[in-house]
Design a protein around this motif. Structure first.
Motif, short mmCIF file in Angstrom:
data_model
loop_
_atom_site.label_atom_id
_atom_site.label_comp_id
_atom_site.label_asym_id
_atom_site.label_seq_id
_atom_site.Cartn_x
_atom_site.Cartn_y
_atom_site.Cartn_z
N LYS A 210 -7.55 -34.60 -95.64
CA LYS A 210 -5.80 -34.59 -95.43
C LYS A 210 -5.03 -35.24 -94.54
O LYS A 210 -4.21 -36.29 -94.75
CB LYS A 210 -6.06 -33.30 -95.28
CG LYS A 210 -4.12 -32.76 -94.81
CD LYS A 210 -3.58 -31.55 -94.77
CE LYS A 210 -2.46 -31.30 -94.22
NZ LYS A 210 -1.85 -32.38 -93.33
N LEU A 211 -6.39 -36.27 -93.02
CA LEU A 211 -5.99 -36.19 -92.42
C LEU A 211 -5.92 -38.65 -92.81
O LEU A 211 -4.81 -38.97 -92.29
CB LEU A 211 -6.63 -36.41 -91.03
CG LEU A 211 -6.62 -34.58 -90.78
CD1 LEU A 211 -8.00 -35.23 -89.47
CD2 LEU A 211 -5.44 -35.95 -89.74
N GLU A 212 -6.53 -38.47 -93.68
CA GLU A 212 -7.41 -39.80 -94.41
C GLU A 212 -5.76 -40.00 -94.80
O GLU A 212 -5.31 -40.76 -95.01
CB GLU A 212 -7.90 -40.18 -94.89
CG GLU A 212 -9.32 -39.73 -94.32
CD GLU A 212 -10.60 -40.69 -94.98
OE1 GLU A 212 -10.61 -40.27 -96.20
OE2 GLU A 212 -11.69 -40.80 -94.34
N ALA A 213 -5.41 -39.08 -95.48
CA ALA A 213 -4.52 -38.95 -96.85
C ALA A 213 -2.78 -38.77 -96.12
O ALA A 213 -2.04 -39.95 -96.96
CB ALA A 213 -4.43 -38.00 -97.61
N ASP A 214 -3.19 -38.90 -95.03
CA ASP A 214 -1.85 -38.31 -93.82
C ASP A 214 -1.28 -39.86 -93.36
O ASP A 214 -0.69 -40.05 -91.96
CB ASP A 214 -1.45 -37.46 -93.27
CG ASP A 214 -1.19 -35.98 -93.74
OD1 ASP A 214 -0.82 -36.34 -95.16
OD2 ASP A 214 -1.63 -35.28 -93.24
N GLY A 215 -2.69 -40.59 -92.72
CA GLY A 215 -2.17 -42.03 -92.74
C GLY A 215 -2.60 -42.33 -90.84
O GLY A 215 -1.80 -43.04 -90.34
N TRP A 216 -3.76 -41.07 -90.92
CA TRP A 216 -3.68 -41.17 -89.62
C TRP A 216 -5.04 -42.12 -88.53
O TRP A 216 -5.45 -42.78 -87.64
CB TRP A 216 -4.93 -39.85 -89.10
CG TRP A 216 -3.40 -38.58 -89.13
CD1 TRP A 216 -2.93 -38.55 -89.95
CD2 TRP A 216 -3.43 -38.34 -87.46
NE1 TRP A 216 -2.18 -36.58 -89.43
CE2 TRP A 216 -2.26 -36.82 -88.26
CE3 TRP A 216 -4.46 -38.10 -86.89
CZ2 TRP A 216 -1.95 -35.99 -86.85
CZ3 TRP A 216 -3.36 -37.08 -85.10
CH2 TRP A 216 -2.39 -36.15 -86.09
N TRP A 217 -5.59 -42.89 -89.40
CA TRP A 217 -6.15 -44.09 -88.94
C TRP A 217 -4.94 -45.57 -88.71
O TRP A 217 -5.72 -46.49 -88.71
CB TRP A 217 -6.87 -44.28 -90.43
CG TRP A 217 -8.63 -43.33 -89.73
CD1 TRP A 217 -10.06 -43.68 -89.47
CD2 TRP A 217 -9.29 -42.54 -89.77
NE1 TRP A 217 -10.92 -42.90 -88.78
CE2 TRP A 217 -9.76 -41.73 -89.12
CE3 TRP A 217 -8.30 -41.25 -90.65
CZ2 TRP A 217 -10.16 -40.30 -89.47
CZ3 TRP A 217 -8.54 -40.24 -90.83
CH2 TRP A 217 -10.08 -39.23 -90.46
N LYS A 218 -3.94 -45.32 -89.46
CA LYS A 218 -2.93 -46.20 -88.85
C LYS A 218 -2.68 -47.49 -87.92
O LYS A 218 -2.50 -45.62 -86.96
CB LYS A 218 -1.56 -46.12 -89.45
CG LYS A 218 -1.20 -47.31 -89.35
CD LYS A 218 0.79 -46.83 -90.41
CE LYS A 218 1.60 -47.97 -90.57
NZ LYS A 218 2.66 -48.47 -90.82
N ARG A 219 -3.02 -48.08 -87.33
CA ARG A 219 -3.16 -48.18 -85.58
C ARG A 219 -1.90 -48.82 -85.47
O ARG A 219 -0.71 -49.40 -85.82
CB ARG A 219 -4.37 -49.86 -85.43
CG ARG A 219 -4.60 -49.96 -84.39
CD ARG A 219 -5.59 -50.50 -83.72
NE ARG A 219 -6.94 -49.83 -84.33
CZ ARG A 219 -7.67 -49.43 -83.70
NH1 ARG A 219 -7.60 -49.37 -82.14
NH2 ARG A 219 -8.61 -49.05 -84.21
N ASP A 220 -1.41 -48.14 -84.40
CA ASP A 220 -0.30 -49.13 -83.47
C ASP A 220 -0.85 -50.40 -82.38
O ASP A 220 -1.13 -50.18 -81.94
CB ASP A 220 0.43 -48.24 -82.55
CG ASP A 220 1.63 -48.02 -81.89
OD1 ASP A 220 1.99 -49.12 -82.46
OD2 ASP A 220 2.13 -47.40 -80.98
#
Length: 554
Positions: A210-220
């Motif tokens: 779920k976290l991967e699908a929600d984009g939690w690995w996108k870097r600021d």
């Protein structure tokens, strides 16, 4: 059992007596039944890997557990006549079993291990690892693994699903089905001996998806540029004040070393384009090699607080987190709570030496990106020596070591430690990790994301900027799966004080016969009891040690 309970002199004498009786009876039983055991089993009995079907023991060893392995030797190779020192464990409990019961259970465990060994020897000549319910034969691929063969070896005959997911990108994990599968009979045998996935593991995989699908690995990227800019400002400030204000220069350079470590730590773990470009940041800017860091630090992540394997626990003979055996003891232990800050200060210096050694060895072995690491460390020292006099950079290394050690040590050393391999990696992370609650903006920056230690251990490749938002999600996860006291956190100053109390408590304890070593292949989770290529190489290495020959790199 709570590690913090006191152990009276009477209890120690009683358990010492019980341990001696158990070991003596075990020796008699083994002598009478020696013909029933495989020669390989007898040679490698020093560090018997627990049967995967056996219950996992979460041992808090600092104060109240005696774990018996070979006396005075860390390596698991062992002569036949010393088989009487077969590993057993006496845990301080009110309902402690009788010597006869301990002996019976010990005999059953040894016989079961002998049967397992003989069965594996007939069926399994491969290195097999389970990931997402499928067994893969990694015998031929192990040396091609970009991060080294040793990661594959540690998980021979075990489930590596969570570790595989934690360390690899989505692209790498999609390549998993291409790997060769284990033979059906081998897969069936291993599947029947390895515990089924727990509810915690199953629910954690759903959470990760779920976290991967929600984009939690996108870097600021803007935040990363700001952090690198702060580091650059520290270096410039330190360079400009080397002559006018040397003390300020030392402080600024120390902060830059520490922050280079935290940024590099994030980038070496990372799996995105930004981190690919900045992988050598820690080497160039902090003097800490990416190859060395991957080897040491990722093992800490994969086998957190597993005694004898997790190198973050191997701080002896200078600092001890549990009472050692007399052979591995040091007079310094008695005063470690007074001198710990000096040992902490040497942290970065030791890491720098280790970095150079590992890089040279990696170049010889032609490991991926080893030459880049070699050139990067050369650039680091060229710039360091050109900009800063020794009276500035040398003290900075020790001040930075103190700062870094005060941050990295307390989040694990006061939690559970394990004397066996932990099948449920997720639960093990919760039980061995504690967060620090920072009290001001400077501390929040100084800790470099390490205050969110649990979030980082569960999701090491996730950008650290997302960890604060992850906290309530993990707290809810603990409630949903029933992990009591799962999410642990303590004020940043109290966690340091609690860690100091561990050093003080262990300093006052007596040495314990047969206590586990903090390093080497001698711990109970070692890989010496299977017929896999990795296990056979480990046995050959142990035999080389025992005969005094130079150990060959396998």
């Amino acid at each position: 059992m709570n590690r913090k309970s006191n152990m009276s002199a009477r209890q120690r004498r009683a358990d010492a007596t019980l341990l001696c009786c158990t070991m003596a009876l075990s020796s008699l039983l083994l002598t009478q039944n020696a013909h029933a055991f495989s020669p390989h089993l007898l040679k490698s009995m020093t560090a018997v890997r627990p049967s995967p079907s056996s219950s996992q023991t979460n041992t808090n060893t600092n104060a109240n557990t005696i774990s018996s392995t070979q006396a005075g030797r860390c390596p698991f190779g062992m002569p036949l006549e010393m088989v009487a020192t077969l590993p057993t464990k006496v845990t301080k409990r009110v309902d402690l079993r009788s010597p006869d019961e301990e002996t019976r259970l010990l005999k059953e465990k040894v016989e079961a291990k002998a049967r397992q060994y003989e069965a594996e020897k007939k069926i399994r000549k491969t290195l097999d690892v389970r990931m997402h319910g499928v067994w893969y034969n990694l015998s031929g691929w192990r040396k091609a693994h970009p991060a080294g063969a040793h990661w594959i070896d540690w998980y021979d005959g075990r489930d590596a699903t969570e570790v595989m997911d934690a360390f690899h990108s989505d692209r790498a994990r999609k390549m998993l089905p291409r790997l060769p599968k284990s033979k059906p009979d081998t897969a069936d045998m291993l599947e029947n001996s390895v515990p089924k996935d727990t509810n915690v593991q199953i629910e954690f995989r759903k959470l990760r998806d779920k976290l991967e699908a929600d984009g939690w690995w996108k870097r600021d990227i803007k935040r990363e540029v700001r952090l690198v800019g702060i580091w650059t400002s520290l270096v410039i400030g330190a360079a400009l004040t080397t002559k006018s204000i040397p003390a300020l220069s030392i402080w600024l350079l120390s902060l830059s070393f520490t922050q280079a470590g935290w940024l590099g730590h994030d980038y070496i773990h990372g799996i995105d384009k930004w981190t690919d470009k900045f992988r050598m940041f820690a080497t160039v800017c902090g003097g800490l090699g990416a190859t060395w860091w991957s080897d040491k630090h990722n093992k800490h992540h994969a086998l957190t607080n597993e005694m004898g394997v997790d190198e973050d626990l191997a701080t002896d003979p200078f600092l001890f987190t549990w009472a050692p055996s007399p052979e591995n003891d040091s007079p310094m232990r008695k005063i470690q709570h007074y001198i710990f800050w000096m040992i902490f200060s040497a942290l970065f210096a030791l890491w720098r030496v280790d970095t150079v050694q590992v890089i040279i060895q990696a170049v010889k072995e032609k490991r991926p990106k080893a030459k880049k690491d070699f050139y990067a460390i050369g650039i680091h020292y060229a710039v360091l020596f050109a900009l800063f006099p020794i009276k500035v950079w040398l003290p900075s290394v020790f001040v930075s070591g103190l700062l870094s050690a005060l941050i990295v040590t307390p989040t694990h050393q006061d939690e559970e430690m394990f004397d066996e391999f932990q099948m449920d990696w997720v639960t093990a992370q919760f039980r061995s990790t504690r967060n620090a609650v920072t009290t001001n903006p400077f501390s929040e920056w100084l800790w470099g994301g390490m205050q969110y230690q649990l979030e980082h251990h569960l999701f090491p490749t996730m950008p650290r900027s997302n960890y604060p938002k992850l906290k309530p999600i993990l707290q809810k996860f603990c409630d949903d799966v029933g992990l009591e006291d799962g999410y642990r956190e303590t004020n940043e100053f109290k966690i340091l004080y609690d860690n100091w109390k561990i050093y003080k408590k262990v300093a006052k304890m007596d040495a314990v016969e047969g206590a586990l070593c903090s390093r080497g292949d001698g711990q109970l989770g070692a890989i010496d009891m299977s017929a896999s290529p990795a296990a056979m190489a480990a046995r050959k290495k142990a035999e080389a040690r025992a005969t005094g020959k130079s150990a060959i790199a396998f």
